[in-house]
Design a protein around this motif. Structure first.
Motif, mmCIF file in Angstrom:
data_model
loop_
_atom_site.group_PDB
_atom_site.id
_atom_site.type_symbol
_atom_site.label_atom_id
_atom_site.label_comp_id
_atom_site.label_asym_id
_atom_site.label_seq_id
_atom_site.Cartn_x
_atom_site.Cartn_y
_atom_site.Cartn_z
ATOM 1 N N VAL A 1 -1.158 -2.543 -5.891
ATOM 2 C CA VAL A 1 -0.818 -1.682 -4.750
ATOM 3 C C VAL A 1 -2.040 -0.847 -4.382
ATOM 4 N N LYS A 2 -2.435 -0.894 -3.130
ATOM 5 C CA LYS A 2 -3.589 -0.125 -2.662
ATOM 6 C C LYS A 2 -3.152 1.301 -2.339
ATOM 7 N N LEU A 3 -4.074 2.253 -2.540
ATOM 8 C CA LEU A 3 -3.727 3.673 -2.437
ATOM 9 C C LEU A 3 -4.664 4.404 -1.496
ATOM 10 N N ALA A 4 -4.098 5.283 -0.683
ATOM 11 C CA ALA A 4 -4.914 6.087 0.231
ATOM 12 C C ALA A 4 -4.300 7.460 0.420
ATOM 13 N N ILE A 5 -5.158 8.439 0.665
ATOM 14 C CA ILE A 5 -4.743 9.773 1.080
ATOM 15 C C ILE A 5 -4.744 9.815 2.604
ATOM 16 N N VAL A 6 -3.708 10.403 3.183
ATOM 17 C CA VAL A 6 -3.668 10.660 4.631
ATOM 18 C C VAL A 6 -3.383 12.148 4.788
ATOM 19 N N SER A 7 -4.375 12.898 5.280
ATOM 20 C CA SER A 7 -4.248 14.358 5.245
ATOM 21 C C SER A 7 -4.838 15.033 6.469
ATOM 22 N N ASN A 8 -4.122 16.049 6.961
ATOM 23 C CA ASN A 8 -4.686 16.984 7.933
ATOM 24 C C ASN A 8 -5.494 18.008 7.148
ATOM 25 N N ALA B 1 0.830 -1.204 0.000
ATOM 26 C CA ALA B 1 0.000 0.000 0.000
ATOM 27 C C ALA B 1 0.860 1.248 0.000
ATOM 28 N N LEU B 2 0.349 2.271 -0.671
ATOM 29 C CA LEU B 2 0.992 3.586 -0.689
ATOM 30 C C LEU B 2 0.035 4.606 -0.091
ATOM 31 N N LEU B 3 0.495 5.303 0.934
ATOM 32 C CA LEU B 3 -0.263 6.377 1.569
ATOM 33 C C LEU B 3 0.352 7.696 1.123
#
Length: 271
Positions: free
Chosen positions: A171-178, A60-62
């Motif tokens: 590859v799974k993808l996600a956004i990690v954001s403030n 996975a890619l964040l």
């Protein structure tokens, strides 16, 4: 590298160093090894991960949003001034920027995190502190502007091609954001929301980077273990230290990696 340093220390503390010439030769050799070992070690580590994950280093890619995936199209102070002129804002862009930074760096005491739901109370404080203008119409115009595609653009014009290749490779993808709840409509406006399998937004998960909780939530949404994910962001404290505290790998945007193609290649996916 640690082996060379330990060996160097041991020799210095023993009676085997008979001359400055010998010490000089050893020191030169140690320095040469220090220069080559980190890169060699990185290659070995990535090869090891590929061997246990079927040819890729991570499942996975964040990705961080602001500063990594997207950036403002115009300087913040310029927009605050231009929109604010009709509402009586008189400060220069330099003064607005200075006041903005001062306000943003102050502890936010009205809630545990800055962005609660749509984040309006926090941003009202920032806008009025930066410009000296508390006109609600000014705030609404400025606030809504930053939900549009006009306000932002992608950091990497090749991002879509890369993310499609990563997804095709599994590859799974996600956004990690403030960010507040405007992030989802913003990504839709930029036509990139469908690139990602999940979004972990601080206003929605009630945790802000560098809190490990937000990274762990992203991994949970993707159905992967933290150790199988790598996070990429532009802030050493929030992105790198936070992700590593959660058990993820982490690469600093602009230092460790400079494009999404480079990220994909390090993971083991050809674009």
């Amino acid at each position: 590298m640690a082996t060379q340093i330990t060996k160097f220390t041991r020799i210095l503390c023993s009676n085997r160093v008979k001359s400055t010439t010998r010490l000089s030769r050893f020191f030169s050799s140690a320095v040469a090894s220090l220069e080559t070992e980190p890169y060699s070690g990185l290659q070995d580590y990535e090869s090891y991960r590929k061997s246990i994950h079927g040819g890729i280093t991570h499942k996975a890619l964040l990705v961080d949003a602001v500063g990594t995936l997207v950036v403002p199209s115009q300087p913040m102070a310029q927009i605050y001034r231009e929109i604010g002129e009709k509402y009586g804002v008189k400060f220069s862009e330099d003064e607005i920027l200075k006041r903005y930074r001062r306000a943003y760096e102050q502890p936010w005491g009205r809630s545990r995190i800055r962005y609660v739901d749509d984040g309006r109370p926090f941003w009202q404080h920032i806008v009025s502190s930066s410009t000296g203008c508390s006109d609600p119409q000014y705030f609404e115009e400025l606030y809504n502007y930053y939900t549009t595609e006009k306000a932002w653009h992608l950091c990497d014009p090749n991002a879509e091609k890369v993310f499609k290749a990563l997804k095709k490779a599994g590859v799974k993808l996600a956004i990690v954001s403030n960010f507040d709840t405007r992030l989802r409509p913003l990504l839709r406006a930029l036509n990139c929301d469908h690139w990602f399998d999940a979004l972990a937004v601080s206003a929605e998960v009630a945790a802000e980077k560098p809190n490990p909780t937000i990274f762990l939530k992203a991994c949970e949404l993707l159905g992967v273990e933290a150790e199988d994910a790598v996070h990429v962001g532009d802030d050493r404290r929030n992105d790198i230290w936070g992700a590593r505290d959660a058990g993820c790998d982490a690469w600093l945007w602009g230092s460790d990696v400079h494009s999404f193609k480079e990220i994909a290649e390090r993971i083991g996916v050809e674009v």
